[in-house]
Design a protein around this motif. Structure first.
Motif, PDB file in Angstrom:
ATOM      1  N   LYS A  47       0.926  -1.415   0.483  1.00 44.94           N
ATOM      2  CA  LYS A  47       0.661  -0.368   0.459  1.00 44.94           C
ATOM      3  C   LYS A  47       0.877   1.030   0.075  1.00 44.94           C
ATOM      4  O   LYS A  47       1.887   0.924   0.761  1.00 44.94           O
ATOM      5  CB  LYS A  47      -0.940   0.131   0.655  1.00 44.94           C
ATOM      6  N   ASP A  49      -0.963   4.488  -0.090  1.00 48.57           N
ATOM      7  CA  ASP A  49      -1.598   5.327   0.926  1.00 48.57           C
ATOM      8  C   ASP A  49      -2.218   5.274   2.184  1.00 48.57           C
ATOM      9  O   ASP A  49      -3.426   5.067   2.982  1.00 48.57           O
ATOM     10  CB  ASP A  49      -2.786   5.378   0.385  1.00 48.57           C
ATOM     11  N   ARG A  54      -0.881  10.056   3.256  1.00 54.09           N
ATOM     12  CA  ARG A  54      -2.596  11.591   2.643  1.00 54.09           C
ATOM     13  C   ARG A  54      -2.605  12.823   3.873  1.00 54.09           C
ATOM     14  O   ARG A  54      -2.505  13.751   3.386  1.00 54.09           O
ATOM     15  CB  ARG A  54      -3.873  10.706   3.522  1.00 54.09           C
ATOM     16  N   ASN A  81      -7.270  12.736  -4.368  1.00 55.96           N
ATOM     17  CA  ASN A  81      -6.972  11.524  -4.347  1.00 55.96           C
ATOM     18  C   ASN A  81      -7.023  11.016  -2.667  1.00 55.96           C
ATOM     19  O   ASN A  81      -7.109   9.912  -1.744  1.00 55.96           O
ATOM     20  CB  ASN A  81      -5.827  10.712  -5.147  1.00 55.96           C
ATOM     21  N   ALA A  84      -9.737  11.199  -0.683  1.00 52.03           N
ATOM     22  CA  ALA A  84     -11.420  10.670  -0.819  1.00 52.03           C
ATOM     23  C   ALA A  84     -10.525   9.186  -0.143  1.00 52.03           C
ATOM     24  O   ALA A  84      -9.641   8.982   0.238  1.00 52.03           O
ATOM     25  CB  ALA A  84     -11.358   9.987  -2.244  1.00 52.03           C
ATOM     26  N   GLU A  85     -11.805   8.163   0.234  1.00 52.50           N
ATOM     27  CA  GLU A  85     -11.893   7.177   0.535  1.00 52.50           C
ATOM     28  C   GLU A  85     -11.038   5.732  -0.384  1.00 52.50           C
ATOM     29  O   GLU A  85     -10.663   4.968   0.353  1.00 52.50           O
ATOM     30  CB  GLU A  85     -13.136   6.687   1.347  1.00 52.50           C
ATOM     31  N   LYS A  86     -10.592   6.371  -1.096  1.00 50.98           N
ATOM     32  CA  LYS A  86     -10.491   5.078  -2.584  1.00 50.98           C
ATOM     33  C   LYS A  86      -8.819   5.462  -2.440  1.00 50.98           C
ATOM     34  O   LYS A  86      -7.954   6.001  -2.009  1.00 50.98           O
ATOM     35  CB  LYS A  86     -11.232   5.605  -3.790  1.00 50.98           C
ATOM     36  N   PRO A  87      -8.080   3.934  -2.559  1.00 50.29           N
ATOM     37  CA  PRO A  87      -6.391   3.535  -2.390  1.00 50.29           C
ATOM     38  C   PRO A  87      -5.902   4.713  -3.643  1.00 50.29           C
ATOM     39  O   PRO A  87      -6.753   3.898  -4.728  1.00 50.29           O
ATOM     40  CB  PRO A  87      -6.997   2.178  -2.590  1.00 50.29           C
ATOM     41  N   PHE A  88      -5.076   4.719  -3.838  1.00 52.61           N
ATOM     42  CA  PHE A  88      -3.952   5.123  -4.702  1.00 52.61           C
ATOM     43  C   PHE A  88      -3.273   5.337  -4.443  1.00 52.61           C
ATOM     44  O   PHE A  88      -2.196   4.762  -3.594  1.00 52.61           O
ATOM     45  CB  PHE A  88      -4.724   6.833  -5.032  1.00 52.61           C
TER      46      PHE A  88
END
Length: 104
Positions: A47, A49, A54, A81, A84-88
């Motif tokens: 991961k 992110d 963040r 990004n 947002a709650e999404k992975p990046f």
């Protein structure tokens, strides 16, 4: 799923490793194999992110980012990004600059 992993003295991609493990399961079910091992290979996710990354992205000002040699648009999309709650993911050179900034 395109990540390579060591499997039985070879380097294979995940989709082929899944095919091999499925074959092992079939051989076990038709009793050609006595033992089956579902623990190997282990799937790991790298991961990029984390919460620290963040927060670091959200705290960077546009002027500081510009002095680091990047465009305002890059930081804008990174901030979107990060909110947002999404992975990046991040490009390698951008990630290096972020890690160098105040030690990530």
């Amino acid at each position: 799923m395109n990540k390579k992993l060591p499997y039985q003295k070879n380097s294979v991609v995940w989709n082929y490793a899944l095919l091999l493990k499925t074959r092992e399961l079939v051989q076990y079910l038709v009793e050609k194999r006595q033992v089956i091992d579902f623990n190997r290979p282990e799937f790991t996710i790298d991961k990029q992110d984390s919460d620290d990354i963040r927060q670091k992205i959200l705290s960077i000002s546009y002027t500081d980012w510009k002095t680091m040699g990047f465009s305002k648009g890059t930081l804008h999309y990174m901030k979107q990004n990060a909110k947002a709650e999404k992975p990046f993911t991040l490009n390698a050179h951008v990630r290096e600059k972020l890690e160098m900034r105040e030690g990530c």
